[in-house]
Design a protein around this motif. Sequence first.
Motif, PDB file in Angstrom:
ATOM      1  N   THR A  10      11.096   0.025   7.166  1.00  0.00           N
ATOM      2  CA  THR A  10      10.160   1.040   6.263  1.00  0.00           C
ATOM      3  C   THR A  10       9.324   0.453   5.226  1.00  0.00           C
ATOM      4  O   THR A  10       9.738  -0.550   4.776  1.00  0.00           O
ATOM      5  N   ILE A  11       8.358   1.188   4.702  1.00  0.00           N
ATOM      6  CA  ILE A  11       7.656   0.947   3.572  1.00  0.00           C
ATOM      7  C   ILE A  11       8.466   1.630   2.594  1.00  0.00           C
ATOM      8  O   ILE A  11       8.361   2.720   2.612  1.00  0.00           O
ATOM      9  N   SER A  12       8.853   0.888   1.447  1.00  0.00           N
ATOM     10  CA  SER A  12       9.344   1.634   0.246  1.00  0.00           C
ATOM     11  C   SER A  12       8.536   1.604  -0.863  1.00  0.00           C
ATOM     12  O   SER A  12       8.108   0.602  -1.406  1.00  0.00           O
ATOM     13  N   LEU A  13       8.279   2.884  -1.248  1.00  0.00           N
ATOM     14  CA  LEU A  13       7.197   3.102  -2.324  1.00  0.00           C
ATOM     15  C   LEU A  13       7.609   4.035  -3.184  1.00  0.00           C
ATOM     16  O   LEU A  13       7.497   5.174  -3.090  1.00  0.00           O
ATOM     17  N   GLY A  14       8.472   3.322  -4.240  1.00  0.00           N
ATOM     18  CA  GLY A  14       9.393   4.274  -5.144  1.00  0.00           C
ATOM     19  C   GLY A  14      10.387   5.170  -4.472  1.00  0.00           C
ATOM     20  O   GLY A  14      11.231   4.539  -3.969  1.00  0.00           O
ATOM     21  N   MET A  15      10.140   6.403  -4.503  1.00  0.00           N
ATOM     22  CA  MET A  15      11.302   7.234  -4.075  1.00  0.00           C
ATOM     23  C   MET A  15      10.832   7.761  -2.432  1.00  0.00           C
ATOM     24  O   MET A  15      11.317   8.271  -1.691  1.00  0.00           O
ATOM     25  N   VAL A  16       9.559   7.182  -2.183  1.00  0.00           N
ATOM     26  CA  VAL A  16       9.124   7.507  -0.710  1.00  0.00           C
ATOM     27  C   VAL A  16       9.356   6.195   0.213  1.00  0.00           C
ATOM     28  O   VAL A  16       9.362   5.156  -0.034  1.00  0.00           O
ATOM     29  N   ALA A  17       9.870   6.614   1.428  1.00  0.00           N
ATOM     30  CA  ALA A  17      10.124   5.717   2.440  1.00  0.00           C
ATOM     31  C   ALA A  17       9.424   6.151   3.757  1.00  0.00           C
ATOM     32  O   ALA A  17       9.563   7.168   4.027  1.00  0.00           O
ATOM     33  N   VAL A  18       8.463   5.120   4.145  1.00  0.00           N
ATOM     34  CA  VAL A  18       7.740   5.410   5.354  1.00  0.00           C
ATOM     35  C   VAL A  18       8.187   4.377   6.668  1.00  0.00           C
ATOM     36  O   VAL A  18       8.020   3.284   6.537  1.00  0.00           O
ATOM     37  N   PRO A  19       8.678   5.104   7.506  1.00  0.00           N
ATOM     38  CA  PRO A  19       8.999   4.135   8.968  1.00  0.00           C
ATOM     39  C   PRO A  19       7.890   3.763   9.568  1.00  0.00           C
ATOM     40  O   PRO A  19       6.918   4.453   9.760  1.00  0.00           O
ATOM     41  N   VAL A  20       7.785   2.235   9.500  1.00  0.00           N
ATOM     42  CA  VAL A  20       6.649   1.736  10.200  1.00  0.00           C
ATOM     43  C   VAL A  20       7.105   0.553  11.254  1.00  0.00           C
ATOM     44  O   VAL A  20       8.064  -0.198  11.220  1.00  0.00           O
ATOM     45  N   ARG A  21       6.190  -0.013  11.870  1.00  0.00           N
ATOM     46  CA  ARG A  21       6.362  -1.228  12.699  1.00  0.00           C
ATOM     47  C   ARG A  21       5.242  -2.053  12.540  1.00  0.00           C
ATOM     48  O   ARG A  21       4.119  -1.543  12.359  1.00  0.00           O
ATOM     49  N   LEU A  22       5.496  -3.365  12.681  1.00  0.00           N
ATOM     50  CA  LEU A  22       4.360  -4.382  12.456  1.00  0.00           C
ATOM     51  C   LEU A  22       4.081  -4.941  14.069  1.00  0.00           C
ATOM     52  O   LEU A  22       4.875  -5.198  14.887  1.00  0.00           O
ATOM     53  N   TYR A  23       2.906  -5.254  14.069  1.00  0.00           N
ATOM     54  CA  TYR A  23       2.311  -5.764  15.261  1.00  0.00           C
ATOM     55  C   TYR A  23       1.352  -7.083  14.994  1.00  0.00           C
ATOM     56  O   TYR A  23       0.514  -6.770  13.975  1.00  0.00           O
TER      57      TYR A  23
END
Length: 264
Positions: A10-23
Motif C-alpha cells: 500500500t501507499i501510506s499517505l497520512g490517514m489514507v492507504a492505497v493498495p498498489v502493485r509495482l511492475y
Amino acid sequence: MRGTATWSGTISLGMVAVPVRLYAATEEHTARLHEIHVPDGSRVRHRRFCSAEGREIPYGEVGRGVALPDGRMLPLSEDDLARLPLPTRHTITVAGFIEPTGVVPISYDRPYYVAPAAPEAERPYALLVEVLSRTGLVAMAKIVIRSRERRAVLRPYLGLLLLQTLRWRDENRDPGDLAHLAPAVPLSDRERRLAEVLVQEMTGVDDSVDRDGYAHALEQLVDAVVAGDTPAEPPGPEPVADLMTALPARHPTKQPSKGGRKKK
C-alpha cells in the motif's frame, strides 16, 4: 499492465492507504558476451560450491546468513526475515512532498510503474496522480524491495505513478580529489554568448530512432568474423575544436545576441 508484479502493498499517505502493485519499468536488451575457456571455446560455468564439504550443492540447499563479528555465520530463515521489524516491508510510506530539484540527480536508481491493486484504490490513486501533476511536486517515500529499505520518489508519468528508488546519501561517492579538476578559468562575455548560441542551435532532440549502438556494432563484428572477413576499423575520435573558432566557422555571418532591444 503487462508482466508480473514485483511487489504488492500500500501507499501510506497520512490517514489514507492505497493498495498498489509495482511492475518493472525497464528491461535490458544488451548484447551479452559470455565467459569462455579460450583454448577450446567452451562456456565457463559458475557453480554453487560448499567450502566446508568440498562439493557442489543444489540451489535448494542455498540459504542466507549474516557474518558475526567473531567470524561465525548466523543463518537466517525465510521465517526470520519475515519478522523484520520494518514498517516499510509492505508499505510505501510517504514522508512529504518536495520540488523535483530537491532530489540529487546522482541518487536516482531503479524505476517501477505503480498500479492500483483493487477497484477501491482507483479513485485515491487517480487523485494522487492528478495532484502531483497539477502541483509539479514529487512524493518522498521509503520502501523495502528485495530485502533492502530504500528511499524513493513518486511522480506522475504517462497517466500512472512512477516510483524511482534512490540511493542512500552515504552510497553517493563524493568527488574527493576530482574536485580540484573542475576548471577555474575566467570566462569572457563573448565566450558565454557563443556557448549560448551553440546550446540554442542544438535545442531539441529527436530520439525516435533509439538503439544500442554497442549491440549493433557487436552484431556487425560477429557477422564479419563468422564470414571470415576482416572486421572494419572502428571510427576514430572527432577532432577537438575550440569553441571560439568552431562556432564562427560554422556560421560566419551569425553574431551572438547581446540581449535587450535595439534603439530606434
